[in-house]
Design a protein around this motif. Structure first.
Motif, PDB file in Angstrom:
ATOM      1  N   ALA A   7       0.939  -1.702   0.242  1.00 38.99           N
ATOM      2  CA  ALA A   7       0.072  -0.084   0.453  1.00 38.99           C
ATOM      3  C   ALA A   7       0.517   1.266   0.006  1.00 38.99           C
ATOM      4  O   ALA A   7       1.373   1.669   1.281  1.00 38.99           O
ATOM      5  N   ALA A  48      -6.232   4.290  -0.455  1.00 37.93           N
ATOM      6  CA  ALA A  48      -5.009   3.235   0.941  1.00 37.93           C
ATOM      7  C   ALA A  48      -3.854   3.369   1.432  1.00 37.93           C
ATOM      8  O   ALA A  48      -3.644   3.859   2.138  1.00 37.93           O
ATOM      9  N   ALA A  52      -4.782   5.249   4.751  1.00 37.16           N
ATOM     10  CA  ALA A  52      -5.497   4.029   6.297  1.00 37.16           C
ATOM     11  C   ALA A  52      -4.301   3.633   7.240  1.00 37.16           C
ATOM     12  O   ALA A  52      -5.028   2.881   7.799  1.00 37.16           O
ATOM     13  N   MET A  62      -2.678  -3.279   0.325  1.00 37.46           N
ATOM     14  CA  MET A  62      -3.881  -3.361  -0.391  1.00 37.46           C
ATOM     15  C   MET A  62      -4.405  -4.400  -1.140  1.00 37.46           C
ATOM     16  O   MET A  62      -3.262  -4.850  -2.090  1.00 37.46           O
ATOM     17  N   ASP A  81      -8.299  -2.509   1.964  1.00 38.56           N
ATOM     18  CA  ASP A  81      -7.326  -2.586   2.675  1.00 38.56           C
ATOM     19  C   ASP A  81      -7.205  -2.715   4.281  1.00 38.56           C
ATOM     20  O   ASP A  81      -8.544  -3.129   4.437  1.00 38.56           O
TER      21      ASP A  81
END
Length: 144
Positions: A7, A48, A52, A62, A81
């Motif tokens: 991610a 994400a 996140a 992710m 995520d």
């Protein structure tokens, strides 16, 4: 097409290009539809990567899943995520438009949040593929 990725923005940028190429080569989608799909998917991936995992230790991953139903012409892109949902900061004028953008580009958008992460699913309901491409659908690349 379904996979897990780091991610981060470099992975999101590479995935954006790969998704565009796949939508063209495997499905033969017109450029206008590909543009909307790729931009909306990138926005979800960037969210994400950027938001996140601010308070979460690595690994930060992710998931990206693309599904196409040749019978109905429906294309769905799901980005997941395992980070924490953060409410939009209304004082930051440079951010906070991602969900609005995704909603404007997709025919349908669903964003589900929980303590286990966020799942954004974008759906386009009229994506006819080129007939000669119909033999190379998502099942050919699932899990790669």
């Amino acid at each position: 097409m379904r996979s897990q990725f780091a991610a981060d923005l470099s992975a999101a940028t590479a995935l954006r290009s790969d998704l565009d190429q796949w939508l063209y080569e495997a499905l033969g989608l017109p450029a206008a539809i590909r543009y909307d799909v790729v931009l909306a998917a990138y926005e979800a991936m960037a969210n994400a990567a950027l938001h996140a995992y601010r308070d979460v230790a690595p690994p930060r991953t992710m998931g990206v899943e693309v599904r196409y139903d040749a019978t109905t012409g429906v294309l769905a892109v799901t980005v997941t995520d395992h980070g924490r949902w953060r409410e939009q900061d209304t004082t930051d004028s440079g951010h906070g438009r991602g969900i609005t953008l995704m909603r404007g580009l997709a025919d349908r958008l669903s964003v589900n949040t929980s303590l286990n992460g966020t799942r954004a699913e974008m759906t386009w309901t009229s994506c006819p593929i080129q007939p000669e491409r119909s033999s190379t659908l998502l099942d050919d690349t699932a899990g790669k």
